[in-house]
Design a protein around this motif. Structure first.
Motif, PDB file in Angstrom:
ATOM      1  N   SER A  66       7.598 -13.357 -17.109  1.00  0.00           N
ATOM      2  CA  SER A  66       6.488 -13.753 -16.270  1.00  0.00           C
ATOM      3  C   SER A  66       5.237 -13.677 -17.132  1.00  0.00           C
ATOM      4  O   SER A  66       5.206 -12.936 -18.114  1.00  0.00           O
ATOM      5  N   GLU A  67       4.231 -14.427 -16.766  1.00  0.00           N
ATOM      6  CA  GLU A  67       3.033 -14.422 -17.598  1.00  0.00           C
ATOM      7  C   GLU A  67       2.347 -13.073 -17.546  1.00  0.00           C
ATOM      8  O   GLU A  67       1.588 -12.716 -18.439  1.00  0.00           O
ATOM      9  N   ASP A  68       2.634 -12.332 -16.485  1.00  0.00           N
ATOM     10  CA  ASP A  68       1.898 -11.099 -16.265  1.00  0.00           C
ATOM     11  C   ASP A  68       2.843  -9.903 -16.395  1.00  0.00           C
ATOM     12  O   ASP A  68       3.619  -9.619 -15.504  1.00  0.00           O
ATOM     13  N   PRO A  69       2.812  -9.204 -17.533  1.00  0.00           N
ATOM     14  CA  PRO A  69       3.763  -8.103 -17.733  1.00  0.00           C
ATOM     15  C   PRO A  69       3.591  -6.974 -16.717  1.00  0.00           C
ATOM     16  O   PRO A  69       4.578  -6.337 -16.332  1.00  0.00           O
ATOM     17  N   ALA A  70       2.366  -6.737 -16.277  1.00  0.00           N
ATOM     18  CA  ALA A  70       2.142  -5.653 -15.313  1.00  0.00           C
ATOM     19  C   ALA A  70       2.831  -5.977 -13.995  1.00  0.00           C
ATOM     20  O   ALA A  70       3.498  -5.137 -13.386  1.00  0.00           O
ATOM     21  N   LEU A  71       2.688  -7.246 -13.578  1.00  0.00           N
ATOM     22  CA  LEU A  71       3.326  -7.681 -12.334  1.00  0.00           C
ATOM     23  C   LEU A  71       4.848  -7.596 -12.463  1.00  0.00           C
ATOM     24  O   LEU A  71       5.544  -7.153 -11.546  1.00  0.00           O
ATOM     25  N   VAL A  92       9.789 -11.188  -4.432  1.00  0.00           N
ATOM     26  CA  VAL A  92       8.974  -9.995  -4.681  1.00  0.00           C
ATOM     27  C   VAL A  92       7.782 -10.358  -5.571  1.00  0.00           C
ATOM     28  O   VAL A  92       6.651  -9.938  -5.312  1.00  0.00           O
ATOM     29  N   ARG A  93       8.045 -11.165  -6.612  1.00  0.00           N
ATOM     30  CA  ARG A  93       6.949 -11.597  -7.485  1.00  0.00           C
ATOM     31  C   ARG A  93       5.849 -12.281  -6.687  1.00  0.00           C
ATOM     32  O   ARG A  93       4.672 -11.953  -6.815  1.00  0.00           O
ATOM     33  N   GLY A 144      -0.776 -10.043  -3.270  1.00  0.00           N
ATOM     34  CA  GLY A 144      -1.478  -8.784  -3.052  1.00  0.00           C
ATOM     35  C   GLY A 144      -0.828  -7.855  -2.051  1.00  0.00           C
ATOM     36  O   GLY A 144      -1.491  -6.969  -1.515  1.00  0.00           O
ATOM     37  N   GLN A 145       0.453  -8.014  -1.793  1.00  0.00           N
ATOM     38  CA  GLN A 145       1.089  -7.133  -0.816  1.00  0.00           C
ATOM     39  C   GLN A 145       1.502  -5.813  -1.475  1.00  0.00           C
ATOM     40  O   GLN A 145       1.800  -5.762  -2.667  1.00  0.00           O
ATOM     41  N   SER A 146       1.508  -4.773  -0.660  1.00  0.00           N
ATOM     42  CA  SER A 146       1.822  -3.447  -1.193  1.00  0.00           C
ATOM     43  C   SER A 146       3.332  -3.275  -1.292  1.00  0.00           C
ATOM     44  O   SER A 146       4.098  -4.022  -0.683  1.00  0.00           O
ATOM     45  N   ASN A 147       3.744  -2.266  -2.077  1.00  0.00           N
ATOM     46  CA  ASN A 147       5.170  -1.958  -2.205  1.00  0.00           C
ATOM     47  C   ASN A 147       5.799  -1.732  -0.840  1.00  0.00           C
ATOM     48  O   ASN A 147       6.917  -2.159  -0.568  1.00  0.00           O
ATOM     49  N   GLU A 148       5.058  -1.033   0.021  1.00  0.00           N
ATOM     50  CA  GLU A 148       5.599  -0.708   1.328  1.00  0.00           C
ATOM     51  C   GLU A 148       5.823  -1.971   2.154  1.00  0.00           C
ATOM     52  O   GLU A 148       6.846  -2.113   2.826  1.00  0.00           O
ATOM     53  N   GLN A 149       4.867  -2.886   2.076  1.00  0.00           N
ATOM     54  CA  GLN A 149       5.026  -4.144   2.811  1.00  0.00           C
ATOM     55  C   GLN A 149       6.266  -4.886   2.336  1.00  0.00           C
ATOM     56  O   GLN A 149       6.991  -5.483   3.124  1.00  0.00           O
ATOM     57  N   ILE A 150       6.495  -4.847   1.030  1.00  0.00           N
ATOM     58  CA  ILE A 150       7.644  -5.568   0.482  1.00  0.00           C
ATOM     59  C   ILE A 150       8.946  -4.913   0.930  1.00  0.00           C
ATOM     60  O   ILE A 150       9.888  -5.596   1.335  1.00  0.00           O
TER      61      ILE A 150
END
Lengths: 153, 176
Positions: free
Chosen positions: A26-31, A67-68, A74-80
């Protein structure tokens, strides 16, 4: 000579080619890291002993994409995790929540441990009350056993 | 009482056997769906046979209906198909297909080869609607009541037994 020139041309063509580093998934390693930390908590339902992070099943790939895109929006871990359990049930979680139906699962080992400890205490206290001669080594029974002479060994 | 203590290991053994026997009967592939008795997920998909016609969840409110998830690449669907064709002839309830992660042409060809038990098939190319329905093992079958509540889910190919003992009584009850 012609052959040599041709080979030289081919060799020079290599100038225009160059190796690139492998593109990140993914372009965004943090994500990507967040996505992997979430999906490694989720069971792949197609191949039940793998996490969604590890699995190559089509559904696991789709769910990683899901999930990505949820993280991107901008959803939180809990929402996911809620999103996943709403669709696939608690079974998708490798760490099921503590509720009535999972009480035995979470508390069973503790109950077994306490039961074992209780039995141990009971036995030790009973032994404590026994007279000391109960703990004298017994004489070997079979030497006195009248039948022992009939044994064939 | 004391002289019966030698039976204790036997009792423990029988208990263990009981739990192991129950464990053998459980199928870890059958995960209970959290959708049962909840409102069916929303969807809006084109028909497989006509990409200009859209079917939405709310279009199907007011009748008891069946959703059968299938795909042309799904081998177990082929196994289930004759049974579904047979069941559809009863006209007991509308049967909608969900063509899951498939190509339109492959799906249409599959239906013309093996027969079409569906009133219509919804075309879910990227599998997003499948995710909303918690689909993980095609074929899967759902039954919705008139209010759009999911009343039944079966994972894997339907069997004559499931149709006779689960689906038919349920549909009769929901239509009553």
């Amino acid at each position: 000579m012609l052959k040599f020139a041709f080979t030289l041309c081919l060799a020079l063509l290599a100038i225009f080619t160059h190796a690139k580093e492998a593109l990140p998934a993914s372009e965004d390693p943090a994500l990507e890291a967040r996505m992997l930390s979430i999906t490694s908590e989720l069971r792949c339902l197609v191949c039940q002993n793998q996490t969604i992070a590890d699995s190559h099943a089509g559904l696991a790939i789709d769910l990683r994409d899901q999930v990505r895109s949820m993280l991107k929006s901008g959803q939180s871990n809990e929402q996911i995790l809620n999103y996943m359990t709403a669709r696939y049930g608690d079974f998708i979680l490798y760490r099921p929540p503590l509720k009535n139906s999972t009480f035995v699962l979470w508390m069973g080992p503790l109950i077994l441990l306490l039961t074992g400890f209780g039995v141990l205490v009971f036995v030790l206290r009973r032994r404590n009350r026994m007279p000391a001669e109960n703990f004298e080594p017994e004489e070997m029974e079979f030497t006195e056993d009248p039948d022992s002479s009939t044994r064939t060994f | 009482m004391k002289h019966l203590r030698f039976l204790l290991p036997l009792g423990l053994f029988i208990g263990l056997v009981f739990f192991l026997a129950v464990g053998l009967k459980l199928d870890p592939k059958e995960v209970p769906s959290p959708l049962i008795n909840k409102a069916s997920p929303n969807f809006s998909l084109t028909k497989l046979e006509d990409n200009n016609k859209i079917i939405r969840r709310d279009d199907l409110l007011g009748k008891v209906w069946m959703l059968n998830v299938w795909a042309s690449w799904c081998v177990a669907c082929r196994q289930e198909h004759p049974l579904l064709l047979e069941f559809s002839k009863q006209k007991m309830l509308p049967i909608y297909g969900l063509d899951y992660k498939d190509e339109r042409i492959a799906g249409l060809k599959w239906l013309s080869n093996f027969g079409n038990p569906y009133d219509s098939s919804l075309f879910d190319q990227d599998g997003r609607v499948g995710i909303d329905w918690g689909v993980y093992g095609v074929p899967e079958t759902f039954i919705m009541d008139k209010q759009g509540i999911v009343r039944f889910k079966h994972i894997g190919p339907l069997t004559p037994d499931v149709i006779r003992t689960r689906i038919e009584p349920l549909v009769r009850q929901l239509n009553a």
